[in-house]
Design an enzyme around this catalytic site. Structure first.
Site, mmCIF file in Angstrom:
data_model
loop_
_atom_site.group_PDB
_atom_site.id
_atom_site.type_symbol
_atom_site.label_atom_id
_atom_site.label_comp_id
_atom_site.label_asym_id
_atom_site.label_seq_id
_atom_site.Cartn_x
_atom_site.Cartn_y
_atom_site.Cartn_z
ATOM 1 N N CYS A 59 0.835 -1.206 0.000
ATOM 2 C CA CYS A 59 0.000 0.000 0.000
ATOM 3 C C CYS A 59 0.870 1.257 0.000
ATOM 4 O O CYS A 59 2.087 1.205 0.106
ATOM 5 C CB CYS A 59 -0.913 -0.012 1.214
ATOM 6 S SG CYS A 59 -0.016 0.204 2.772
ATOM 7 N N ARG A 93 11.658 -5.203 6.437
ATOM 8 C CA ARG A 93 12.272 -4.943 5.133
ATOM 9 C C ARG A 93 13.786 -5.136 5.084
ATOM 10 O O ARG A 93 14.399 -5.001 4.053
ATOM 11 C CB ARG A 93 11.886 -3.542 4.647
ATOM 12 C CG ARG A 93 12.341 -3.248 3.216
ATOM 13 C CD ARG A 93 11.564 -2.114 2.628
ATOM 14 N NE ARG A 93 12.146 -1.566 1.433
ATOM 15 C CZ ARG A 93 12.932 -0.515 1.415
ATOM 16 N NH1 ARG A 93 13.255 0.101 2.533
ATOM 17 N NH2 ARG A 93 13.407 -0.047 0.280
ATOM 18 N N HIS A 192 5.985 6.258 -2.502
ATOM 19 C CA HIS A 192 7.325 6.741 -2.855
ATOM 20 C C HIS A 192 7.250 8.223 -3.202
ATOM 21 O O HIS A 192 8.059 9.024 -2.756
ATOM 22 C CB HIS A 192 7.878 6.018 -4.082
ATOM 23 C CG HIS A 192 7.975 4.520 -3.943
ATOM 24 N ND1 HIS A 192 7.832 3.683 -5.010
ATOM 25 C CD2 HIS A 192 8.196 3.734 -2.869
ATOM 26 C CE1 HIS A 192 7.976 2.423 -4.602
ATOM 27 N NE2 HIS A 192 8.192 2.430 -3.301
HETATM 28 FE FE1 ICE Z 1 12.878 0.366 -5.664
HETATM 29 MO MO1 ICE Z 1 10.283 -4.826 -2.045
HETATM 30 FE FE2 ICE Z 1 13.290 -1.059 -3.627
HETATM 31 FE FE3 ICE Z 1 12.270 -2.040 -5.676
HETATM 32 FE FE4 ICE Z 1 10.963 -0.450 -4.235
HETATM 33 FE FE5 ICE Z 1 9.998 -2.347 -2.919
HETATM 34 FE FE6 ICE Z 1 12.237 -3.086 -2.190
HETATM 35 FE FE7 ICE Z 1 11.308 -3.917 -4.355
HETATM 36 C C1 ICE Z 1 11.732 -2.137 -3.795
HETATM 37 S S1 ICE Z 1 12.464 0.918 -3.601
HETATM 38 S S2 ICE Z 1 10.542 -2.906 -0.888
HETATM 39 S S3 ICE Z 1 14.288 -1.349 -5.498
HETATM 40 S S4 ICE Z 1 9.044 -0.470 -3.164
HETATM 41 S S5 ICE Z 1 12.410 -5.060 -2.883
HETATM 42 S S6 ICE Z 1 11.032 -0.408 -6.397
HETATM 43 S S7 ICE Z 1 9.167 -4.109 -3.904
HETATM 44 S S8 ICE Z 1 11.949 -3.989 -6.507
#
Ligand code: ICE
Length: 539
Positions: A59, A93, A192
Site C-alpha cells: 500500500c 524490510r 514513494h
Molecule cells: Fe525500488 Mo520490495 Fe526497492 Fe524495488 Fe521499491 Fe519495494 Fe524493495 Fe522492491 C523495492 S524501492 S521494498 S528497489 S518499493 S524489494 S522499487 S518491492 S523492486
C-alpha cells in the site's frame, strides 16, 4: 540457453487469460505482453488491481514509511493509526543500519504507533498524536520526528500536518507529517512519490556543509537491503568516490539535510526516487544519471559512467584498476558456478526495479530470464524514459499534491560549465538515459505486470523455470511446485548482492538453490491425481 525448447509465449499468455471473465480479461490483456526490445509494446501498468486477484502489491503507507523514509535511522517514525500498520511494518524490510562511533543513534529497531482505538476513530485522534509526539520526544530526544497517516486517519480527517507544525514549535525540533494513507494510490508507488516530496520539502537543503572529499555523489534509490549499500559504498571508496548520502540506506538526518551539496546523483532504483532526482536538479543544480550495481558487468559500467562524468584522468585510471581487481577475484567464481547453472532459466516478479536489475546477475552465470514483470512500476520502467510524455493520466498522481519546485537563487549551482557539458556530450555521455526493462530483455520474453497467483501457477506449469525471484506472498506456493524461490525483496536471510562482492554471494546462492536435490522430492500438483475434496483450482 536453447530457446527452441521454450514454450510459445503468446500461447502461454492465452492459457493464462482464458479463465478470466470478460472485464478482467480486457484489463489483464493489456498487462501481459510478449517483448520486443527494439520497439517495446505499450503496457498497461500502474493501474488498479482487479479485486479478487491475489496481488503481490503493498500500500501507499508501505511505500512511504516503509520504503523511502523508514531507513533514516536517527529520526523517529511514528505511525498514526490502529496498531496493525505500525506492527506489520516493524523490521520487515531488512534495510540495515549499523551503529558506528560517528553514528551512535539507531532507532530502527523501534516500532512507534499512536495505537488508535475506537474512541479516536469516532472523536478524532489529533490529541493522541500530539501526546505521542511529546512522549516520544521526552524519551528519545531525536533530531526530527516523522509522522505517517494510515487509512483511517484520512477517512476521519485528522489533520496531522497542523499537529506536526504545533509540535515543531513546542519542541524546537523538525517535525513533519506524510499523508500517505494506504488507499492514496494503486500500490506503494504513490507512497514513494509522497515520501520524495516530504523529504525534499522538510529535510533536503537544511544543512549547507559540503563534505570535504572530492567526487561527491549521492546514491539515490538504494535502501541497504541485506547490506547492499555497504557493498556499493566500499566499492566506491576503493575508487576514490565519496558518498555524501544514500537515500535511504543506513543514512542519518544530517546526511539527508546536506545531500544537495553533492556533485552528482546516481540513481539505482528509478521508480522509487526519480521525483527526488528531478527536484534536486531543478532547485540545486545536481544532475543525475542512472546506474545499476546489480551484476558484475553492470557494476563496471556504472563505475565507468561516474568516472566519465568527473572527467578526471586519475579517477578513471583508479576505476579501471578496481574493476580489474574485482573481476580477477570474481572470474573464477563465475566460471565455477557456470558449470552448474549455465542454460538454466529464471522468472522474476518483483517491485519496481529489481525484476529488471537482477536479470543481469542471472546473465553473468549463463542463465536466461524467460518471463518477468513488476508489481507496481509505471510504463517508463518497462518501456524507457522516453515514453513519459505519452503517459497522460498517472493513476497515482490524481491524489498527490505536486510540489512547485524552482531554482533556489541562493543555493542553485550548475555543476558543469557549458564547455564541460559539451565535452561530455561529445564523448557520448548522456544524462537521464533510462532504458527500462523491456529494451534490455530478449525478444519473446513474456512480460506480466502485477502478476496474480493463477498466472504464476500457469507459468510454472508451462515454462518450468529453474528458479523464480519473487516475494514472501508467493514464495511457498512456488516451492510447493518444486521450484526454488529466491526472495528478491528481503533476500531471504542473505545478501549483500550488490557490487562485485555481492554478485559472488548471489551466484553461489542461486547455484545452491537450483542444484540441491531436495526439489526432486516435491511432486507438483498437476502431476498428482485430482483431489475430489478440492472444488476449485487444479486440485
Ligand atoms: Fe525500488 Mo520490495 Fe526497492 Fe524495488 Fe521499491 Fe519495494 Fe524493495 Fe522492491 C523495492 S524501492 S521494498 S528497489 S518499493 S524489494 S522499487 S518491492 S523492486
Amino acid at each position: 540457453v536453447p530457446t527452441a525448447t521454450l514454450p510459445d509465449p503468446a500461447a502461454v499468455r492465452e492459457e493464462m487469460l482464458k479463465i478470466y471473465p470478460s472485464k478482467t480479461l480486457k484489463k489483464r490483456s493489456k498487462q501481459m505482453l510478449v517483448n520486443d526490445p527494439s520497439a517495446p509494446p505499450e503496457i498497461g501498468a500502474n493501474t488498479r488491481t482487479v479485486p479478487g486477484i491475489i496481488t503481490q502489491r503493498g500500500c501507499t503507507y508501505a511505500g512511504c514509511r516503509g520504503v523511502v523514509i523508514g531507513p533514516i535511522h536517527d529520526i523517529l517514525h511514528i505511525t498514526h493509526g490502529p496498531i496493525g500498520c505500525g506492527y506489520y511494518s516493524w523490521l520487515t524490510r531488512r534495510n540495515l543500519a549499523q551503529q558506528r562511533p560517528d553514528q551512535p543513534i539507531n532507532f530502527l529497531q523501534y516500532a512507534m504507533s499512536t495505537d488508535m482505538m475506537e474512541s479516536e476513530i469516532i472523536f478524532g485522534g489529533e490529541k493522541k498524536l500530539a501526546a505521542a509526539i511529546r512522549e516520544a520526544y521526552e524519551i528519545f530526544k531525536p533530531k526530527a520526528i516523522a509522522v505517517y497517516a494510515t487509512c483511517p486517519v484520512g477517512l476521519i480527517g485528522d489533520d496531522i500536518h497542523s499537529v506536526c507544525r504545533e509540535a515543531k514549535k513546542e519542541l524546537g525540533i523538525n517535525v513533519f507529517g506524510f499523508s500517505c494513507e494506504g488507499y492514496k494510490g494503486v500500490s506503494q508507488s504513490a507512497g514513494h512519490h509522497i515520501a520524495n516530496n516530504g523529504v525534499f520539502k522538510h529535510m533536503v537543503g537544511l544543512l549547507d556543509e559540503p563534505d570535504p572529499e572530492p567526487f561527491r555523489i549521492n546514491v539515490l534509490g538504494e535502501y541497504n537491503i541485506g547490506g547492499d549499500a555497504w557493498a556499493i559504498d566500499t566499492l566506491l571508496k576503493k575508487c576514490g568516490i565519496h558518498v555524501t548520502a544514500t537515500l535511504s540506506g543506513d543514512v542519518t538526518y544530517d546526511q539527508i539535510c546536506k545531500c544537495h551539496t553533492a556533485d552528482l546523483n546516481v540513481v539505482m532504483c528509478h521508480r522509487s526516487i526519480n521525483y527526488m532526482a528531478e527536484m534536486m536538479e531543478t532547485k540545486y543544480g545536481v544532475p543525475w544519471i542512472k546506474v545499476n550495481f546489480i551484476g558484475a558487468e553492470q557494476s563496471a559500467k556504472s563505475l565507468r559512467k561516474i568516472a566519465a562524468y568527473f572527467q578526471d584522468k586519475q579517477l578513471t585510471d583508479r576505476v579501471e584498476e578496481v574493476i580489474a581487481q574485482e573481476m580477477a577475484e570474481l572470474r573464477p567464481v563465475i566460471a565455477d558456478v557456470k558449470t552448474r547453472c549455465e542454460g538454466k532459466t529464471a522468472a522474476m516478479f518483483v517491485g519496481g526495479s529489481r525484476a529488471h536489475h537482477y536479470q543481469h546477475l542471472f546473465k553473468d552465470i549463463g542463465m536466461l530470464t524467460v518471463a518477468a514483470g513488476y508489481e507496481f512500476a509505471h510504463r517508463d520502467d518497462y518501456e524507457g524514459r522516453d515514453v513519459l510524455p505519452s503517459i497522460k493520466i498517472d493513476a497515482d498522481s490524481r491524489n498527490i499534491e505536486e510540489l512547485e519546485v524552482e531554482a533556489d537563487p541562493e543555493k542553485f549551482q550548475a555543476r558543469k560549465t557549458p564547455e564541460q557539458l559539451a565535452a561530455l556530450e561529445a564523448g557520448g555521455f548522456s544524462f537521464k538515459d533510462y532504458e527500462g526493462m523491456m529494451r534490455e530483455m530478449r525478444k519473446e520474453t513474456l512480460i506480466i505486470d502485477d502478476i496474480s497467483h493463477h498466472e504464476i501457477e500457469k507459468l510454472i506449469e508451462l515454462y518450468k523455470p529453474d528458479i523464480i525471484g519473487s516475494g514472501i506472498k508467493d514464495k511457498f506456493v512456488i516451492e510447493k511446485f518444486g521450484v526454488p524461490c529466491k526472495q528478491l525483496h528481503s533476500y531471504d536471510y542473505g545478501g549483500p548482492y550488490a557490487a562485485f562482492t555481492g554478485a559472488a554471494n548471489f551466484y553461489k546462492e542461486v547455484d545452491r538453490m537450483i542444484n540441491t536435490k531436495v526439489w526432486q522430492l516435491v511432486t507438483p500438483s498437476w502431476k498428482k491425481p485430482a483431489d475430489p475434496a478440492h472444488t476449485f483450482g487444479r486440485g
